[in-house]
Structures are given as structure tokens and as C-alpha cells.
Enzyme design. Structure first.
Site, mmCIF file in Angstrom:
data_model
loop_
_atom_site.group_PDB
_atom_site.id
_atom_site.type_symbol
_atom_site.label_atom_id
_atom_site.label_comp_id
_atom_site.label_asym_id
_atom_site.label_seq_id
_atom_site.Cartn_x
_atom_site.Cartn_y
_atom_site.Cartn_z
ATOM 1 N N ASP A 5 0.770 -1.341 -0.033
ATOM 2 C CA ASP A 5 0.119 -0.113 0.078
ATOM 3 C C ASP A 5 0.730 1.300 0.093
ATOM 4 O O ASP A 5 0.395 2.548 0.569
ATOM 5 C CB ASP A 5 -0.707 0.003 1.062
ATOM 6 C CG ASP A 5 -1.938 -1.193 1.327
ATOM 7 O OD1 ASP A 5 -2.395 -1.658 -0.058
ATOM 8 O OD2 ASP A 5 -2.364 -1.627 2.339
ATOM 9 N N LYS A 63 1.862 2.263 -4.879
ATOM 10 C CA LYS A 63 2.321 1.501 -6.218
ATOM 11 C C LYS A 63 1.514 1.739 -7.330
ATOM 12 O O LYS A 63 1.931 2.098 -8.394
ATOM 13 C CB LYS A 63 2.625 -0.108 -5.992
ATOM 14 C CG LYS A 63 3.681 -0.374 -4.874
ATOM 15 C CD LYS A 63 3.871 -1.840 -4.848
ATOM 16 C CE LYS A 63 2.587 -2.540 -4.450
ATOM 17 N NZ LYS A 63 1.955 -2.145 -2.889
ATOM 18 N N GLY A 114 -4.289 -4.400 -3.733
ATOM 19 C CA GLY A 114 -5.703 -3.270 -4.222
ATOM 20 C C GLY A 114 -4.817 -2.174 -4.754
ATOM 21 O O GLY A 114 -4.060 -1.407 -3.822
ATOM 22 N N HIS A 115 -4.391 -1.670 -5.872
ATOM 23 C CA HIS A 115 -3.965 -0.746 -6.413
ATOM 24 C C HIS A 115 -4.450 0.532 -6.864
ATOM 25 O O HIS A 115 -5.517 0.312 -7.878
ATOM 26 C CB HIS A 115 -2.922 -1.286 -7.417
ATOM 27 C CG HIS A 115 -1.956 -2.191 -7.036
ATOM 28 N ND1 HIS A 115 -1.039 -2.894 -7.744
ATOM 29 C CD2 HIS A 115 -1.597 -2.765 -5.718
ATOM 30 C CE1 HIS A 115 -0.395 -3.775 -7.018
ATOM 31 N NE2 HIS A 115 -0.535 -3.765 -5.733
ATOM 32 N N GLN A 142 1.902 -6.286 -3.134
ATOM 33 C CA GLN A 142 2.439 -6.305 -1.559
ATOM 34 C C GLN A 142 3.576 -5.539 -1.790
ATOM 35 O O GLN A 142 3.877 -4.494 -2.122
ATOM 36 C CB GLN A 142 2.703 -8.070 -1.301
ATOM 37 C CG GLN A 142 1.227 -8.486 -1.281
ATOM 38 C CD GLN A 142 0.653 -8.764 -2.132
ATOM 39 O OE1 GLN A 142 1.255 -9.849 -3.094
ATOM 40 N NE2 GLN A 142 -0.628 -8.482 -2.611
HETATM 41 P P1 GDP Z 1 -0.610 0.162 -3.591
HETATM 42 O O1 GDP Z 1 -1.334 -0.907 -3.034
HETATM 43 O O2 GDP Z 1 0.929 0.261 -3.077
HETATM 44 O O3 GDP Z 1 -1.079 0.700 -4.947
HETATM 45 O O4 GDP Z 1 -1.276 1.307 -2.716
HETATM 46 P P2 GDP Z 1 -2.789 1.569 -2.327
HETATM 47 O O5 GDP Z 1 -3.921 2.172 -3.469
HETATM 48 O O6 GDP Z 1 -3.294 0.473 -1.455
HETATM 49 O O7 GDP Z 1 -2.929 2.515 -1.194
HETATM 50 C C1 GDP Z 1 -2.345 4.044 -1.573
HETATM 51 C C2 GDP Z 1 -3.520 5.203 -1.318
HETATM 52 O O8 GDP Z 1 -2.693 6.379 -1.204
HETATM 53 C C3 GDP Z 1 -4.540 5.029 -2.275
HETATM 54 O O9 GDP Z 1 -5.719 5.523 -1.910
HETATM 55 C C4 GDP Z 1 -3.952 6.036 -3.181
HETATM 56 O O10 GDP Z 1 -4.992 7.090 -3.823
HETATM 57 C C5 GDP Z 1 -3.291 7.118 -1.932
HETATM 58 N N1 GDP Z 1 -2.106 8.112 -2.787
HETATM 59 C C6 GDP Z 1 -1.353 7.435 -3.333
HETATM 60 N N2 GDP Z 1 -0.105 8.549 -3.232
HETATM 61 C C7 GDP Z 1 -0.769 9.486 -2.398
HETATM 62 C C8 GDP Z 1 -0.184 10.691 -2.116
HETATM 63 O O11 GDP Z 1 1.021 11.265 -2.611
HETATM 64 N N3 GDP Z 1 -0.809 11.346 -1.187
HETATM 65 C C9 GDP Z 1 -1.865 11.108 -0.699
HETATM 66 N N4 GDP Z 1 -2.652 11.936 0.264
HETATM 67 N N5 GDP Z 1 -2.549 9.877 -1.314
HETATM 68 C C10 GDP Z 1 -1.940 9.182 -1.963
HETATM 69 P P1 IMO Z 2 -0.918 -4.212 -2.189
HETATM 70 O O1 IMO Z 2 -0.231 -5.072 -3.530
HETATM 71 C C1 IMO Z 2 -0.924 -4.640 2.217
HETATM 72 C C2 IMO Z 2 -1.202 -8.450 3.953
HETATM 73 C C3 IMO Z 2 -2.434 -8.886 4.382
HETATM 74 C C4 IMO Z 2 -2.041 -9.978 5.766
HETATM 75 C C5 IMO Z 2 -0.951 -10.676 4.819
HETATM 76 C C6 IMO Z 2 -1.035 -11.843 4.452
HETATM 77 O O2 IMO Z 2 -2.093 -3.522 -2.194
HETATM 78 O O3 IMO Z 2 0.194 -3.378 -1.411
HETATM 79 P P2 IMO Z 2 -2.794 -12.720 2.286
HETATM 80 O O4 IMO Z 2 -4.130 -12.527 1.947
HETATM 81 O O5 IMO Z 2 -1.838 -12.230 1.048
HETATM 82 O O6 IMO Z 2 -2.329 -14.071 2.525
HETATM 83 O O7 IMO Z 2 -2.419 -11.864 3.501
HETATM 84 O O8 IMO Z 2 -0.565 -9.751 3.743
HETATM 85 N N1 IMO Z 2 -1.468 -8.241 2.438
HETATM 86 C C7 IMO Z 2 -1.282 -6.718 2.030
HETATM 87 N N2 IMO Z 2 -0.971 -5.511 2.816
HETATM 88 N N3 IMO Z 2 -0.949 -4.421 0.779
HETATM 89 C C8 IMO Z 2 -1.291 -5.454 0.113
HETATM 90 O O9 IMO Z 2 -1.304 -5.585 -1.089
HETATM 91 C C9 IMO Z 2 -1.345 -6.779 0.653
HETATM 92 N N4 IMO Z 2 -1.372 -8.134 0.312
HETATM 93 C C10 IMO Z 2 -1.521 -8.919 1.401
HETATM 94 O O10 IMO Z 2 -3.077 -7.786 4.986
HETATM 95 O O11 IMO Z 2 -1.325 -9.018 6.569
HETATM 96 MG MG MG Z 3 -2.909 -1.681 -1.914
#
Ligand code: GDP
Ligand code: IMO
Ligand code: MG
Length: 423
Positions: free
Chosen positions: A12, A15, A39-40, A222
Site C-alpha cells: 500500500d 504503487k 488493491g492498487h 504487496q
Molecule cells: P498500492 O497498493 O501500493 O497501490 O497502494 P494503495 O492504492 O493500496 O494505497 C495507497 C493510497 O494512497 C491510495 O488511496 C492512493 O490513492 C493514495 N495515494 C497515493 N499517493 C498519494 C499521495 O502522495 N498523497 C496522498 N494523500 N494519497 C496518496
Molecule cells: P498491495 O499490492 C498490504 C497482507 C495482509 C496480511 C498478509 C497476508 O495492495 O500493496 P494474504 O491475503 O496475502 O495471505 O495476507 O499480507 N497483504 C497486504 N497488505 N497491501 C497488500 O497488497 C497486501 N496483500 C496482502 O493484510 O497481513
Molecule cells: Mg494496496
């Protein structure tokens, strides 16, 4: 140029946003591990997209998006994602390729994921998407792959074998009634029909593209500390989330990888259980969680938040071969009087400068921080590095000095425009 984008923390990191931006300059975008646990998020104007299986470059016209052999595919989740994007006018048939060699997630994987968590003393806090049980079957050589869906006789035998063994386990160990063959078989033959236009020999396709001088972007899911080997085991996911995973998960040789870019948040978050030395406590935890909207993109669970940890980032740089970092969510630190960065851990009178292997140390160590002054300005509209407040620039410089790696991009908001490129 073939580039790997990898999470430097516990996932999270943002990416999805970075992949979307870099996709403009590439030809192919490839997911190589994980599954719908990811979840990207990509924000374009007023629309927010959350990608679970489909590469985050899909919004860029003409780019080919691939799901590599290293990904575990829940066909139900994938078809839902495909339909959603089709309704936004994207020609998915032309743009998406799925490896014949990817392993399939079945309902029994998801239920097993839940039931196992229910029985553990130390729960992992999985996303309950069946990821662990599906990879376990892959390694145990009883997994069912995309290619099997297109040979009903082979698929039937494999599903029958799996159900015979698994239903015994469901009944005897978990007191669960198990799964009925006929309906599951029919359900998955339906998915075969829906996915037939997408299945491809992705490894060959990518290698041909590389020979033709096309650019490939590998989208890590991840993060480094959720990696099955190098993460905080057992509180990890079940795949190789580090950059090395891109080769085994796509069929592209390491000799073709030119660059690895790490993505790190300006602080740290973690969703699920496991050690977290710099975790905030009390009201500050809640304050940053709300300010940064730190709730899981897949499960909606609140993310645990803490200070940036340079021991983690150094380890991530080393393990992944990161030469550049994208630093995200710097805007979330706006208005803080001071900001901390962990530079060592203290445990039983000993200082650790490297991320320890022993979970006991990680659980009990006290971080030693470097504290710097914050800034009052709202930085989300800032377009150029030199226009950032002095203290924000100092924070970025300090990080570069500690990590000995270049920060080439700073993200100050979720949209494409809220990005500062540093040359
Ligand atoms: P990922 O799994 O690495 O793709 O990240 P996620 O999408 O799960 O979580 C990142 C969250 O931060 C999302 O809600 C993005 O829209 C948000 N986000 C990304 N970059 C920024 C930033 O620079 N500032 C803020 N405030 N939010 C951001
Ligand atoms: P992205 O790609 C954050 C965490 C789960 C749990 C552990 C194992 O969006 O960054 P699993 O279901 O994979 O067996 O769970 O890994 N986890 C993540 N945490 N971002 C993710 O993906 C994750 N995918 C799995 O919360 O701790
Ligand atoms: Mg994510």
C-alpha cells in the site's frame, strides 16, 4: 528499458499511482505475483479505480497488460474487474493477456484461508482471498492452472482429485461440509469460456516484445516485508514480492531487467498482524490514519500507521537492487511540528543498525529516532521540488543521505497531477 516497481514496506505504498504514471512511457505492464489480495489505486480526474488483478497501466490506451504465471487468479474476481473496465469503454480483449501457467483460486482456497485463520493462535490477518492455500497447492503440485480450464478432461480429473482430498480435510479437521464437484466444475467451465480470449503464452510474448525493443514495466504487488522469504515471516503473504520475483513470475530472464524503482510512503503502514517497531500509539495513530485515509483498498480494514523506518528501507534497497525511490504521501505529514525517522533499534542494551531476522527482536525492540522539524504549508499543489517548503526539502535530502539512494519522484496527493519529478 525494462523496469521493476516494487513496494519497499508492507504494501500500500502507492504503487498503483506510480505504475499508472510510468505506464505512459512503456509498452507492456506485467503483474508477476500475488493475486486479488492486492488493491492498487489509480485516481484520474474525479474517478478512482482500484485494481486487484489487472495491471495498473490499463487506463493508458494501446498498452498491453499481462498477468504472469506467478500470479494466482481468482477467475470470478478477474471477470468482475474485466467487465467493470469494459463498461468504461476499454477494449479488454485487445489489451489483456493472461498466462496459461497462472494458478487458479477456487472457493475451497478462500474458505480454507478463513478456517485456518480461525484456528491459529497467532493470526496472520490475511485478506481471505485464498492466496496462501492456492500457492500451497502450487508448491504441492496439486494446483489447477489456467491452461487446464481449456482441457475439460484434464480439468475434471484434477478437480476430482483435489476435492477428494480436500473434502476429507474440510470434514474431519474443520467440520465443514466441503464442496460438490458438479457445480464447481460447471462454474469453472463457464469461466473458461469467459477467459478464453485472454489466455496466452505470456512468457514468450514478453520475450518477443523485449527482442523487438519494447519497454516492459513489472508491477510488484504487496511489499518487501510481506515477501515469503524476506518479510516478517509468518506475517507475510505467500509469494515473492521482492524484485527477484518478477523473473520467476513472468518468464523474463534477470539479464533483461534494467532498473528497479522502490515505492515508499513518507511514513509506514501495515494492514494485518505482525511486528511493527515504529507503530504510533493512541490519538496520533488515529490522526494519521484519518489524514492519510489509511483504510485497506481490498478489505477496507484500518491500516496501522507509524514513523518511517530507515532500517526497513535500507534492507529493501539491498534486497531489491533499488536505484531510485518514489516517495509517496508526503502531503500527509503537512502541519506536523516534527517528524521522526527510525535509524536504529535498541534491544537488551544492543543497538541494531540492520533490520533483524529475529521476530522477537522486532517485537520488543525500541526504535531510536532522528527527529526533524516539520512544515506548516499545504504541499499538495506544489509542482516543483524547489517550491517545496525548506523543511520538506531537508527531510527528502536527509532521507537520501541516510539511504544513499536517489529520490526521483515525490507524490503529494493521489492524482496524477500531484506529483513532483526530481531530475
Ligand atoms: P498500492 O497498493 O501500493 O497501490 O497502494 P494503495 O492504492 O493500496 O494505497 C495507497 C493510497 O494512497 C491510495 O488511496 C492512493 O490513492 C493514495 N495515494 C497515493 N499517493 C498519494 C499521495 O502522495 N498523497 C496522498 N494523500 N494519497 C496518496
Ligand atoms: P498491495 O499490492 C498490504 C497482507 C495482509 C496480511 C498478509 C497476508 O495492495 O500493496 P494474504 O491475503 O496475502 O495471505 O495476507 O499480507 N497483504 C497486504 N497488505 N497491501 C497488500 O497488497 C497486501 N496483500 C496482502 O493484510 O497481513
Ligand atoms: Mg494496496
Amino acid at each position: 528499458m525494462n523496469t521493476v516497481i516494487v513496494g519497499a514496506q508492507w504494501g500500500d505504498e502507492g504503487k498503483g499511482k506510480i505504475i499508472d504514471i510510468l505506464s505512459a512511457e512503456t509498452d507492456y505492464i506485467v503483474r508477476y505475483q500475488g493475486g486479488s489480495n492486492a488493491g492498487h489505486t489509480v485516481v484520474v480526474d474525479t474517478k478512482t479505480y482500484i485494481f486487484h488483478l489487472i495491471p495498473s497501466g490499463i487506463l493508458h490506451k494501446g498498452k498491453v497488460c499481462c498477468i504472469g504465471n506467478g500470479v494466482t487468479i481468482d477467475p470470478q474476481a478477474l471477470i468482475k474487474e474485466i467487465r467493470g473496465l469494459e463498461s468504461s469503454g476499454i477494449d479488454m480483449k485487445k489489451r489483456l493477456k493472461i498466462s496459461y501457467l497462472s494458478h487458479l483460486i477456487f472457493p475451497y482456497h478462500k474458505i480454507l484461508d478463513e478456517l485456518r485463520e480461525g484456528k491459529l493462535i497467532h493470526k496472520i490477518g490475511t485478506t481471505r482471498r485464498g492466496i496462501g492455500p492456492c500457492y500451497a497447492d502450487k508448491i504441492n503440485r496439486c494446483g489447477i492452472r489456467v491452461v487446464d480450464l481449456f482441457n475439460p478432461k484434464v480439468f475434471k480429473e484434477k478437480l476430482q482429485d483435489n476435492l477428494k482430498e480436500k473434502n476429507e480435510i474440510f470434514k474431519k479437521v474443520y467440520r465443514h461440509s466441503g464442496f460438490e464437484f458438479e457445480s464447481l466444475y460447471k462454474e469453472y467451465l463457464g469461466y473458461a469460456k469467459a477467459l478464453s480470449g485472454y489466455a496466452a503464452n505470456v512468457a514468450v510474448l514478453l520475450n518477443k516484445a523485449i527482442q523487438d525493443k519494447k519497454d516492459v514495466l513489472f508491477e510488484g504487488a504487496q511489499g518487501t516485508f510481506l515477501d515469503i522469504d524476506f518479510g516478517t515471516y509468518p506475517f507475510v503473504t505467500s509469494s515473492s514480492a521482492i524484485s527477484g520475483g518478477c523473473c520467476i513470475g513472468s518468464g523474463v530472464s534477470p539479464v533483461f531487467i534494467d532498473k528497479v524503482v522502490g515505492v515508499a510512503k513518507a511514513y509506514t503502514t501495515r494492514v494485518g498482524e505482525g511486528p511493527f517497531p515504529t507503530e504510533f500509539s493512541g490519538d496520533f495513530q488515529k490522526f494519521i490514519r484519518e489524514k492519510g485515509h489509511e483504510f485497506g483498498a481490498t478489505t477496507g480494514r484500518p491500516r496501522r500507521c507509524g514513523w518511517l523506518d530507515s532500517l526497513m528501507l535500507k534492507q529493501a534497497i539491498l534486497l531489491n537492487g533499488i536505484s531510485e525511490l518514489a516517495l509517496t504521501k508526503l502531503d500527509v505529514l503537512d502541519g506536523l511540528k516534527s517528524i521522526k525517522i527510525a535509524v536504529a533499534y535498541r534491544y537488551k542494551g544492543k543497538d541494531f543498525k540492520e533490520f533483524p531476522c529475529d521476530l522477537e527482536v522486532l517485537n520488543k525492540a525500541r526504535p531510536i529516532y532522528k527527529e526533524v522539524s516539520g512544515w506548516n504549508e499545504n504541499i499538495s499543489k506544489t509542482k516543483r521540488y524547489n517550491d517545496l517548503p525548506r523543511n520538506a526539502r531537508d527531510y527528502i535530502r536527509l532521507l537520501q543521505d541516510i539511504l544513499r539512494v536517489k529520490i526521483s519522484l515525490v507524490s503529494v496527493g493521489s492524482s496524477r497531477q500531484e506529483t513532483i519529478f526530481i531530475s
